[in-house]
Motif scaffolding. Sequence first.
Motif, mmCIF file in Angstrom:
data_model
loop_
_atom_site.group_PDB
_atom_site.id
_atom_site.type_symbol
_atom_site.label_atom_id
_atom_site.label_comp_id
_atom_site.label_asym_id
_atom_site.label_seq_id
_atom_site.Cartn_x
_atom_site.Cartn_y
_atom_site.Cartn_z
ATOM 1 N N THR A 154 0.838 -1.203 0.000
ATOM 2 C CA THR A 154 0.000 0.000 0.000
ATOM 3 C C THR A 154 0.869 1.248 0.000
ATOM 4 O OG1 THR A 154 -1.688 -1.187 1.269
ATOM 5 C CG2 THR A 154 -1.869 1.202 1.199
ATOM 6 N N LEU A 155 0.441 2.244 -0.754
ATOM 7 C CA LEU A 155 1.074 3.560 -0.758
ATOM 8 C C LEU A 155 0.334 4.459 0.224
ATOM 9 C CD1 LEU A 155 3.246 5.355 -2.212
ATOM 10 C CD2 LEU A 155 1.396 6.099 -3.721
ATOM 11 N N HIS A 156 1.070 5.102 1.120
ATOM 12 C CA HIS A 156 0.479 5.903 2.184
ATOM 13 C C HIS A 156 0.902 7.358 2.006
ATOM 14 C CE1 HIS A 156 -0.171 6.591 6.783
ATOM 15 N NE2 HIS A 156 -1.097 7.172 6.042
ATOM 16 N N LEU A 157 -0.075 8.263 1.950
ATOM 17 C CA LEU A 157 0.187 9.684 1.754
ATOM 18 C C LEU A 157 -0.565 10.492 2.808
ATOM 19 C CD1 LEU A 157 -0.632 9.811 -2.061
ATOM 20 C CD2 LEU A 157 1.634 9.520 -1.112
ATOM 21 N N ARG A 158 -0.004 11.619 3.146
ATOM 22 C CA ARG A 158 -0.709 12.612 3.963
ATOM 23 C C ARG A 158 -0.656 13.932 3.210
ATOM 24 N NH1 ARG A 158 0.076 16.127 8.691
ATOM 25 N NH2 ARG A 158 -1.836 16.047 9.937
ATOM 26 N N VAL A 159 -1.812 14.332 2.668
ATOM 27 C CA VAL A 159 -1.858 15.468 1.758
ATOM 28 C C VAL A 159 -2.983 16.405 2.174
ATOM 29 C CG1 VAL A 159 -0.920 14.139 -0.169
ATOM 30 C CG2 VAL A 159 -3.397 14.283 0.149
ATOM 31 N N ARG A 160 -2.949 17.588 1.584
ATOM 32 C CA ARG A 160 -4.008 18.583 1.736
ATOM 33 C C ARG A 160 -4.094 19.368 0.437
ATOM 34 N NH1 ARG A 160 -3.937 22.715 6.742
ATOM 35 N NH2 ARG A 160 -1.934 23.257 5.793
ATOM 36 N N GLY A 161 -5.185 19.171 -0.290
ATOM 37 C CA GLY A 161 -5.340 19.798 -1.595
ATOM 38 C C GLY A 161 -6.466 20.795 -1.633
ATOM 39 N N TYR A 214 2.651 3.369 -14.220
ATOM 40 C CA TYR A 214 1.493 2.867 -13.483
ATOM 41 C C TYR A 214 0.834 4.052 -12.771
ATOM 42 C CZ TYR A 214 3.431 -1.744 -14.367
ATOM 43 O OH TYR A 214 3.913 -2.877 -14.975
ATOM 44 N N SER A 215 -0.470 4.172 -12.947
ATOM 45 C CA SER A 215 -1.172 5.371 -12.476
ATOM 46 C C SER A 215 -2.396 4.992 -11.661
ATOM 47 C CB SER A 215 -1.602 6.250 -13.665
ATOM 48 O OG SER A 215 -0.505 6.579 -14.485
ATOM 49 N N TYR A 216 -2.791 5.930 -10.812
ATOM 50 C CA TYR A 216 -4.049 5.846 -10.077
ATOM 51 C C TYR A 216 -4.431 7.248 -9.646
ATOM 52 C CZ TYR A 216 -7.821 3.713 -7.449
ATOM 53 O OH TYR A 216 -9.061 3.346 -7.014
ATOM 54 N N PHE A 217 -5.709 7.418 -9.257
ATOM 55 C CA PHE A 217 -6.250 8.735 -8.989
ATOM 56 C C PHE A 217 -6.139 9.091 -7.509
ATOM 57 C CE2 PHE A 217 -8.589 6.871 -12.554
ATOM 58 C CZ PHE A 217 -8.304 7.791 -13.541
ATOM 59 N N LEU A 218 -5.905 10.362 -7.269
ATOM 60 C CA LEU A 218 -5.872 10.928 -5.918
ATOM 61 C C LEU A 218 -6.906 12.046 -5.874
ATOM 62 C CD1 LEU A 218 -4.667 11.414 -3.077
ATOM 63 C CD2 LEU A 218 -2.969 12.896 -4.174
ATOM 64 N N TYR A 219 -7.971 11.829 -5.107
ATOM 65 C CA TYR A 219 -9.040 12.811 -5.008
ATOM 66 C C TYR A 219 -8.866 13.586 -3.701
ATOM 67 C CZ TYR A 219 -11.181 10.061 -8.725
ATOM 68 O OH TYR A 219 -11.425 9.408 -9.912
ATOM 69 N N THR A 220 -8.569 14.859 -3.822
ATOM 70 C CA THR A 220 -8.400 15.708 -2.646
ATOM 71 C C THR A 220 -9.731 16.330 -2.257
ATOM 72 O OG1 THR A 220 -7.797 17.601 -4.043
ATOM 73 C CG2 THR A 220 -6.013 16.190 -3.245
ATOM 74 N N ARG A 221 -9.940 16.514 -0.972
ATOM 75 C CA ARG A 221 -11.202 17.050 -0.471
ATOM 76 C C ARG A 221 -11.247 18.572 -0.544
ATOM 77 N NH1 ARG A 221 -10.790 13.074 3.999
ATOM 78 N NH2 ARG A 221 -9.833 14.741 5.202
ATOM 79 N N GLY A 222 -10.113 19.202 -0.309
ATOM 80 C CA GLY A 222 -10.125 20.648 -0.175
ATOM 81 C C GLY A 222 -10.457 21.034 1.254
ATOM 82 N N GLY A 223 -10.166 22.277 1.601
ATOM 83 C CA GLY A 223 -10.440 22.726 2.955
ATOM 84 C C GLY A 223 -9.191 22.693 3.819
#
Length: 302
Positions: free
Chosen positions: A185-192, A215-224
């Motif tokens: 698993t790829l683990h990220l901590r982001v804020r978009g 190799y690609s996959y989507f990252l959906y950021t919530r915002g805020g």
Amino acid sequence: MSLSMITRVPSARLLSSIHQQLLLPPAGPLTVPTRAMIQGEYRRPGEPKEDKPPWQKINFNFNKGLEGIKKHFMLLKAEFSERWVGPEGKPVLEHMLEQNRVMWEFRGPESLEEWTVSSDHEIGGQSEAHLKLGKNNTCFLYGNLSSTPPRDGETRYSGYCTMRSKQPLFSFDRKKHHDWSSFNTLHLRVRGDGRPWMINIATETYFSHQRDDIYSYFLYTRGGPYWQDVKIPFSKFFLTHRGRIQDLQHNLLLDKVNTVGFTLGDKADGPFQLEIDFIGVCKDYAHTEEFAYEAYKRNPEV
């Protein structure tokens, strides 16, 4: 000339006689065009031609050369010392039982030197992307996206910004690969800002025509204002070639990972920002899926 005489005449004399009867000039030696043997680099329309020889582009600096030699010998020393301790300087038992590993943690300006930023501005577009250290001591990627194509008469689509990690190297610029075979698993901590991003993982290829496979996959950021922890299994990543999804899919080679990148190209013109705290890998025992997509033979055996 009769048919019986033709069969007795050697091939060289036969060709010369045919040329004389047809009043054709003698065939000369076969010549190959110069462009077929020496191909120059691609140059976009409107760009001036660079006539400088290759050796004039090299910066011959004696002090820089000494610094490079010192750097590579220090890397070589670290390689020999790690062989006696374990992979990446850790004991073998600790390496085998490891369940979480932070690959990139942005805690200073030196951590940003491991990444490169690019956009369609390199091909004549109007998008801009910048990278800096955020107020929270994190990676802050920001800029402006523009889908207006350049006026070169050739490019039809435009509008992308990307951030990509640099290829890790051993001493003397030998390729080094990330070995993530112990994780799933790829683990990220982001804020978009609510925009969808594409996470790209590039692995080592065996053939030259596969160098654009990602190799690609989507990252959906919530915002805020809130951070989000994102965990993406490696089994969800699908194979693409120059942005096109391939019919023949196969698993991601986790033992030869070269780079990780983030791409924005949602065709929504305007400013964007993405803040990254860390990027890591982990072992999720609840996830047992090997591959999320159908794997089949292109030409099945009958």
